[in-house]
Design an enzyme around this catalytic site. Structure first.
Site: not given
Length: 114
Positions: A30-31, A87, A100, A102
Site C-alpha cells: 500500500d502506498i 471495504n 482488494h 488489505h
C-alpha cells in the site's frame, strides 16, 4: 477497465511494489501503509467489490484469500496475527472500486476498527 488504477497496476501501466503474484492475483505494498505490513491483494480480473467477486467467481475469491495468507507468512506476521479487510462500498471507505484485500499486521490492531 481503462480508468481503473488497479487494472493499470495489473497491466504494468502503473508501477507498484509487487510482493506476490499468482495466476489470478497480484499483491503489492500500500502506498499509505497503516501498519508495518500493509499489502493489497487484488484479482487480475476487474470486479468492483468483494460481493461482486463472490457472486461471479468464488474460486477466485478463495485464491485471493489464500494469497493474503501467504503475504502474512512471507512478511513474518502470520504467527503473531494479522487482519484481512475488505471495504465494500463508499460508506465503508472503499475508494478504488476494484476489489482488494488489505493485509495488515506487524503491530497491535484495535477492535473495533475506526
Amino acid at each position: 477497465m481503462t480508468d481503473c488504477l488497479f487494472c493499470k497496476i495489473v497491466s504494468g501501466d502503473v508501477p507498484a511494489k509487487i510482493v506476490r503474484e499468482s495466476a489470478g492475483t497480484v499483491a503489492f505494498r500500500d502506498i499509505n501503509p497503516q501498519a508495518p505490513t500493509h499489502v493489497l491483494v487484488i484479482p487480475r480480473a476487474h470486479h468492483a467489490t468483494v460481493a461482486d467477486l463472490a457472486d461471479a467467481d468464488p474460486e477466485l475469491l478463495a485464491e485471493l484469500l489464500r494469497e493474503a495468507r501467504e503475504v502474512a507468512v512471507d512478511d513474518g506476521v502470520a504467527d503473531g496475527g494479522y487482519r484481512i479487510v475488505f471495504n465494500t462500498g463508499a460508506q465503508a471507505g472503499q475508494t478504488v472500486f476494484h476489489v482488494h484485500a488489505h493485509v495488515l499486521g506487524g503491530r497491535g490492531l484495535n477492535w473495533p476498527p475506526g
